[in-house]
Structure formats: C-alpha cells, structure tokens
Design a protein around this motif. Structure first.
Motif, PDB file in Angstrom:
ATOM      1  N   CYS A  43       4.313  14.187  -2.631  1.00  0.00           N
ATOM      2  CA  CYS A  43       5.604  13.574  -2.332  1.00  0.00           C
ATOM      3  C   CYS A  43       6.608  14.697  -2.134  1.00  0.00           C
ATOM      4  N   ILE A  80       8.250   6.359  -4.745  1.00  0.00           N
ATOM      5  CA  ILE A  80       7.437   7.575  -4.806  1.00  0.00           C
ATOM      6  C   ILE A  80       5.995   7.242  -4.435  1.00  0.00           C
ATOM      7  N   SER A  81       5.281   8.204  -3.893  1.00  0.00           N
ATOM      8  CA  SER A  81       3.866   7.982  -3.596  1.00  0.00           C
ATOM      9  C   SER A  81       3.087   7.711  -4.888  1.00  0.00           C
TER      10      SER A  81
END
Length: 220
Positions: A43, A80-81
C-alpha cells in the motif's frame, strides 16, 4: 565499471545531494510507526497517511488498540489493501505488545518479529528509522532499484538483496541509504518508465549504460 566503483559513485552522489532522507510515513512515536509500517505493506505511504489520523484518534496507545477487536479496527482501515488481515494483525500485535512488552515496541528486532503482522522487513524499518540500526530493509522499491542500477546482480529474493547491500554499503550509512533507494525508486527510478534523463546517478547505472551502449560497427 567495477561493483565497488558503482557503489562508491552512487553513495557519493546521494551523500552530496540527499544528505537528509526520512520516512514519508507520519508518526509521533514507535507505536504509531509500527502501525503505519504494518499498514504500508503493498500500500502507498500516501494512502496510509490518509488513514492513520482517525485510527490513532480512536486508538491513541497500544492499550487502547489491545482492547479492540479486529472488527472494531476494520472500519478505520477499510481503504487500505488487505484490511481484514491487517485488522486482525493490528489487534493481535497490540495485545502482545501490552501483555509481553509492557506496551513498548521492543528494540530487539528478533523479538519484534514475534508480533503479528511483523516480518523481517517491517522490523528492519523500525530498527533503521527509530534506532539507526545498521540494517537494510528491502521493499519493492529497494529490490527493483538495486537490481536495475547494478548494486545487485540477479538477486532472487529480498533477503539476497538485503545481505548484498549490507555487505557493500558502510554500516553507518545503511539507515540513510534505505531511504535513498526508496525515494529514488518512488520518484525517479519508477517501475514502468524510469526518468533516466532526470537521474543523478545515471553515470553509475548498469541499465542506463546498457540502454545507451553504442552499437558496434561491422568492419568489412
């Protein structure tokens, strides 16, 4: 050009032109940096910095986060990833940090890697940034740039890259060199279209030399 000449040239250029290089993650204490680095996996720092203010307002200390469930953390990091995995890791990390380390991020990097969500790279980042330990964290930028410019050769893993860089860069410069390579990879030596015309270390770059090699003339 020898490997030593390449390292010497790259180090000299960065030492002159980037004497100060720091993490672009926003944090105010070791706990916040640890959380930010865990979130930064796969990220961008920009996205992490957009996310952490509300997260830290809700969980200002590891003790606050330790009392939270992954489900309670998730809404703050949903952009967020891999938010589900990271929410679980943050909850587990905070609990272990409070139960086994008194709420303090351990400076022993092996001990730090016991924390959920903390691998070798994350621990090395904390070590380099917080305590100036002579380690080289290797993320995608460091891995790519090192191979492209010729600091490594056919490196297959981040660990191979890490050990090669640590062998060839003076120990006291490693924490700074980590940021040199990250920032260079983020803004100049980018993945798909490196900005070679803007690059100050092109003189020592293996790929630049290969791409600009003059073709041999055929003698008849």
């Amino acid at each position: 050009m020898t490997t030593k000449q390449r390292y010497d040239g790259v180090i000299a250029w960065f030492s002159e032109h980037m004497p100060v290089a720091e993490s672009e993650l926003h944090y105010s204490d070791p706990y916040q940096l640890l959380v930010a680095v865990i979130l930064s996996a796969q990220c961008t720092d920009k996205r992490v910095n957009m996310t952490t203010p509300a997260l830290f307002e809700a969980f200002p200390t590891p003790y606050h986060m330790a009392r939270a469930t992954a489900e309670e953390i998730y809404p703050y990091i949903r952009s967020i990833s891999y938010p589900n995995n990271k929410a679980r890791n943050l909850a587990g990390m905070a609990r272990m940090l409070c139960e086994e380390f008194g709420g303090e991020v351990p400076s022993d990097l092996e001990q730090m890697q016991r924390l959920p969500g903390v691998g070798r790279k994350t621990a090395n980042v904390l070590g380099a940034v917080l305590w100036q330990k002579e380690v080289m964290p290797v993320d995608t930028h460091v891995f790519r740039v090192s191979e492209r410019i010729g600091l490594t050769t056919r490196s297959k893993t981040p660990l191979q890259t890490e050990l090669t860089l640590e062998k060839n860069i003076p120990g006291h410069l490693l924490p700074l060199a980590h940021h040199w390579l990250i920032l260079h990879g983020r803004y100049v030596c980018v993945a798909r279209a490196p900005k070679c015309d803007e690059c100050g270390i092109a003189t020592w770059c293996r790929k630049y030399a290969s791409d600009h090699r003059q073709p041999k003339t055929l003698k008849i």
